[in-house]
Design a protein around this motif. Structure first.
Motif, short mmCIF file in Angstrom:
data_model
loop_
_atom_site.label_atom_id
_atom_site.label_comp_id
_atom_site.label_asym_id
_atom_site.label_seq_id
_atom_site.Cartn_x
_atom_site.Cartn_y
_atom_site.Cartn_z
N GLY A 284 38.06 19.30 112.57
CA GLY A 284 37.52 20.20 111.56
C GLY A 284 36.30 19.59 110.91
N ILE A 285 35.26 20.38 110.73
CA ILE A 285 34.00 19.89 110.15
C ILE A 285 33.67 20.70 108.90
N ASP A 286 33.44 20.00 107.81
CA ASP A 286 32.92 20.64 106.60
C ASP A 286 31.41 20.48 106.62
N LEU A 287 30.71 21.57 106.90
CA LEU A 287 29.26 21.53 107.05
C LEU A 287 28.55 21.46 105.70
N ALA A 288 27.40 20.84 105.70
CA ALA A 288 26.52 20.80 104.53
C ALA A 288 25.09 20.70 105.04
N LYS A 289 24.14 20.49 104.15
CA LYS A 289 22.75 20.42 104.57
C LYS A 289 22.44 19.09 105.27
N ASN A 290 22.93 17.99 104.70
CA ASN A 290 22.55 16.68 105.23
C ASN A 290 23.73 15.79 105.62
N VAL A 291 24.91 16.03 105.04
CA VAL A 291 26.08 15.18 105.29
C VAL A 291 27.25 16.04 105.72
N PHE A 292 27.94 15.63 106.79
CA PHE A 292 29.07 16.39 107.34
C PHE A 292 30.34 15.54 107.28
N GLN A 293 31.43 16.16 106.81
CA GLN A 293 32.72 15.49 106.77
C GLN A 293 33.54 15.93 107.99
N VAL A 294 34.05 14.95 108.75
CA VAL A 294 34.80 15.21 109.98
C VAL A 294 36.24 14.78 109.79
N HIS A 295 37.17 15.64 110.22
CA HIS A 295 38.61 15.33 110.19
C HIS A 295 39.19 15.70 111.55
N GLY A 296 39.78 14.71 112.24
CA GLY A 296 40.32 14.94 113.58
C GLY A 296 41.80 14.65 113.66
N MET A 297 42.54 15.45 114.47
CA MET A 297 43.98 15.28 114.64
C MET A 297 44.32 15.28 116.13
N ASN A 298 45.49 14.75 116.45
CA ASN A 298 45.99 14.82 117.82
C ASN A 298 46.90 16.03 117.96
N ALA A 299 47.54 16.18 119.12
CA ALA A 299 48.36 17.36 119.39
C ALA A 299 49.58 17.42 118.48
N GLN A 300 50.04 16.27 117.96
CA GLN A 300 51.20 16.23 117.08
C GLN A 300 50.84 16.44 115.61
N GLY A 301 49.56 16.61 115.31
CA GLY A 301 49.12 16.84 113.94
C GLY A 301 48.84 15.59 113.15
N LYS A 302 48.82 14.44 113.80
CA LYS A 302 48.56 13.19 113.11
C LYS A 302 47.05 12.97 112.99
N THR A 303 46.62 12.52 111.81
CA THR A 303 45.20 12.29 111.58
C THR A 303 44.72 11.08 112.39
N ILE A 304 43.65 11.28 113.16
CA ILE A 304 43.08 10.23 114.00
C ILE A 304 41.72 9.79 113.47
N VAL A 305 40.93 10.74 112.99
CA VAL A 305 39.56 10.45 112.56
C VAL A 305 39.30 11.06 111.19
N ARG A 306 38.72 10.27 110.32
CA ARG A 306 38.15 10.75 109.05
C ARG A 306 36.81 10.06 108.91
N LYS A 307 35.75 10.84 109.00
CA LYS A 307 34.44 10.21 109.07
C LYS A 307 33.41 11.09 108.37
N ARG A 308 32.45 10.43 107.74
CA ARG A 308 31.34 11.13 107.10
C ARG A 308 30.08 10.84 107.91
N LEU A 309 29.39 11.90 108.36
CA LEU A 309 28.25 11.74 109.26
C LEU A 309 26.99 12.32 108.64
N SER A 310 25.88 11.65 108.89
CA SER A 310 24.59 12.23 108.52
C SER A 310 24.16 13.23 109.58
N ARG A 311 23.19 14.06 109.25
CA ARG A 311 22.73 15.07 110.21
C ARG A 311 22.14 14.43 111.45
N GLU A 312 21.48 13.29 111.31
CA GLU A 312 20.86 12.63 112.45
C GLU A 312 21.89 12.08 113.43
N LYS A 313 23.06 11.67 112.92
CA LYS A 313 24.07 11.05 113.78
C LYS A 313 25.16 12.03 114.24
#
Length: 338
Positions: free
Chosen positions: A7-36
């Protein structure tokens, strides 16, 4: 554990990423700039990537699909129930990720470049129309302060202004007369710009067979056909015509419980502009059906007598929406009922 949903929370310059596996366990929590942003997803295996239908979401969804991901757009109203606590980027991204995993979740169709092109032309024209209306209302209000009353309506204002400017006996000062002349000149410029955009919309309609088919439906013109083509795109994303009509907010709002079924006015969900075009088109058909004897006109006459003009207008708009879905989904020509 393999990452399956993001799941991605979009914004103008910074994006928050949240990723899960098939069992619903959180695998990724990351904040990304638009360039990356795209670099991060280029290094991931294909997975379901969900975002809210938000400004720039169609752009990012197309690029994510090009990287092999299954990009989906979700209406914000369907994400809100999954926000567990206070609203922030991290919680929003988690809610989007969780909402995307629901089996019955309804996703927003992604727009192509062509659809966005049509929509851009249509929205610029709409902006110019709003500016013209605001200009006329402002000028009429100013003139009333000098005892000059012009009836409502752009046509009335356009017709009356030359006489107002030439009348030397009214109370307009030289400065005010110049201001009114500037506004009148700006009105003529807006008229020309709107006419130019309407010609562009007509050209876009002639280039697309689906628009030509839709324009054969009573109450559907160039603006409605191109707006529907730009907003919906592939009508097969809806199971049937009723689903598209409900998506446009042309079905009753319901609040039922147990044995009590309560229906109210239309839900007014979806694209306000598109729904208003369908309703205005239906209203024009109803105003012309009084002296016609074809089956559809007789049905509308009986409907007006039984339910009133406004409800009949909504009923015809609903019927037209279902008909337009069939024309778009099946590629058939419109056939008038015998």
């Amino acid at each position: 554990m393999e990452l399956t949903t993001i799941g991605i929370d979009l914004a103008k310059n910074v994006f928050q990423v949240h990723g899960m596996n098939a069992q619903g366990k959180t695998i990724v929590r990351k904040r990304l700039s638009r360039e990356k942003f795209l670099t991060f997803f280029a290094n991931l295996p294909p997975c379901l990537v969900a975002m809210e239908a938000f400004g720039s979401s169609n752009f990012w969804a197309r690029h994510l699909q090009a990287l092999g991901h299954d990009a989906r757009l979700i209406s914000p109203q369907f994400v809100k129930p999954y926000v567990k606590t206070n609203k922030n980027d991290l919680n929003d991204a988690e809610a989007i990720c969780e909402a995307a995993t629901r089996p019955q979740m309804r996703f927003v169709p992604m727009k192509s470049i062509e659809q966005q092109h049509i929509q851009a032309v249509r929205r610029v024209r709409q902006l110019l129309v709003q500016q013209r209306t605001a200009l006329v209302n402002q000028a009429r209000g100013l003139l009333r302060e000098y005892g000059i009353f012009i009836p409502a309506g752009i046509r009335q204002f356009r017709h009356a202004m030359p006489g107002v400017l030439e009348d030397a006996e009214n109370e307009l000062t030289d400065l005010t007369r110049q201001l009114m002349a500037d506004l009148y000149q700006r009105l003529l410029e807006l008229d020309q710009q709107i006419a130019d955009y309407e010609r562009r919309i007509e050209e876009l309609s002639r280039e697309r067979p689906v628009c030509q088919r839709m324009e054969k439906v009573e109450g559907v013109g160039v603006l409605t056909a191109t707006a529907l083509a730009a907003t919906v795109g592939d009508a097969k994303v809806f199971k049937n015509g009723r689903q598209m009509s409900a998506w446009l907010g042309l079905v009753p709002r319901q609040h039922s419980s147990g044995e009590h079924n309560r229906l109210f006015g239309i839900s007014k969900r979806g694209d306000i502009y598109l729904r208003s075009l369908l309703l205005h088109g239906a209203r024009s058909v109803l105003l012309r059906c009084k002296h016609k004897t074809d089956p559809k006109s007789r049905w509308l006459q009986r409907l007006i007598e039984r339910r009133g003009f406004n409800r009949a207008c909504v009923a015809l708009a609903n019927k037209n929406a279902r008909t337009l879905w069939a024309l778009m989904a099946h590629g058939e020509d419109y056939r008038l009922a015998a």
